[in-house]
Design a protein around this motif. Structure first.
Motif, mmCIF file in Angstrom:
data_model
loop_
_atom_site.group_PDB
_atom_site.id
_atom_site.type_symbol
_atom_site.label_atom_id
_atom_site.label_comp_id
_atom_site.label_asym_id
_atom_site.label_seq_id
_atom_site.Cartn_x
_atom_site.Cartn_y
_atom_site.Cartn_z
ATOM 1 N N LEU A 1 6.985 9.143 2.020
ATOM 2 C CA LEU A 1 6.253 8.112 2.765
ATOM 3 C C LEU A 1 6.236 6.799 1.998
ATOM 4 N N ASP A 2 5.989 6.847 0.706
ATOM 5 C CA ASP A 2 5.961 5.639 -0.118
ATOM 6 C C ASP A 2 7.296 4.891 -0.016
ATOM 7 N N ALA B 1 9.742 -4.076 -3.415
ATOM 8 C CA ALA B 1 8.292 -4.185 -3.247
ATOM 9 C C ALA B 1 7.590 -3.241 -4.214
ATOM 10 N N ILE B 2 6.358 -3.560 -4.509
ATOM 11 C CA ILE B 2 5.491 -2.743 -5.350
ATOM 12 C C ILE B 2 4.372 -2.206 -4.467
ATOM 13 N N THR B 3 4.066 -0.926 -4.618
ATOM 14 C CA THR B 3 2.986 -0.310 -3.851
ATOM 15 C C THR B 3 1.641 -0.738 -4.426
ATOM 16 N N LEU B 4 0.794 -1.311 -3.562
ATOM 17 C CA LEU B 4 -0.560 -1.691 -3.967
ATOM 18 C C LEU B 4 -1.555 -0.592 -3.618
ATOM 19 N N THR C 1 0.018 -0.513 1.575
ATOM 20 C CA THR C 1 0.058 -1.955 1.417
ATOM 21 C C THR C 1 0.959 -2.241 0.222
ATOM 22 N N PHE C 2 1.856 -3.205 0.380
ATOM 23 C CA PHE C 2 2.893 -3.482 -0.606
ATOM 24 C C PHE C 2 2.962 -4.971 -0.899
#
Length: 146
Positions: free
Chosen positions: A59-60, A79-82, A131-132
């Motif tokens: 999912l990530d 992107a970075i996962t927030l 949120t990314f």
């Protein structure tokens, strides 16, 4: 697969942790990504069903991809996962699972995506929301060199 097949890498050509998971990119276009995984014993927990960490990792990946499509060959957006929330709704221990993710909202640097994981019988296994933050250099459609 979409008309952008030349952008996809699969199986042993995936980098690092992605290679360990061994998923296949089904499609990737603006605001949507689909990946699938043929389950193997390494994807199962001690109870013999798919490990929640595998579902969450897939999912990530797909949720981030939904907001980072890059149509330029040889380039990518990152992107970075927030934040990431996963709700587990079912189990399976064999077959192919499919993750479908869609970008829902966002600005120039931050975006939100939702997604679902289904088994090959159509059963819902997990729901995710993330949120990314777009990484520097990836905010433009042409992204950065791979």
């Amino acid at each position: 697969m979409s008309n952008q097949d030349n952008l996809f890498v699969d199986g042993p050509d995936l980098p690092g942790f992605h290679n360990l998971l061994g998923y296949r990119q089904v499609s990737w276009e603006q605001d949507e990504a689909v990946i699938q995984l043929e389950l193997e014993p390494r994807h199962l927990n001690l109870g013999g069903v798919i490990h929640g960490g595998v579902l969450t990792s897939l999912l990530d990946i797909a949720l981030a991809q939904a907001g980072t499509h890059c149509p330029y060959p040889g380039r990518m957006r990152k992107a970075i996962t927030l934040s990431l929330t996963t709700t587990f709704t079912g189990q399976c221990s064999e077959g192919t699972i499919r993750v479908t993710a869609r970008k829902r909202a966002g600005g120039t640097r931050i975006f939100n995506s939702t997604g679902e994981v289904h088994d090959d019988k159509g059963n819902l296994l997990a729901i995710g929301e993330g949120t990314f933050r777009i990484r520097s250099g990836s905010d433009k459609p042409e992204g950065v060199p791979i």
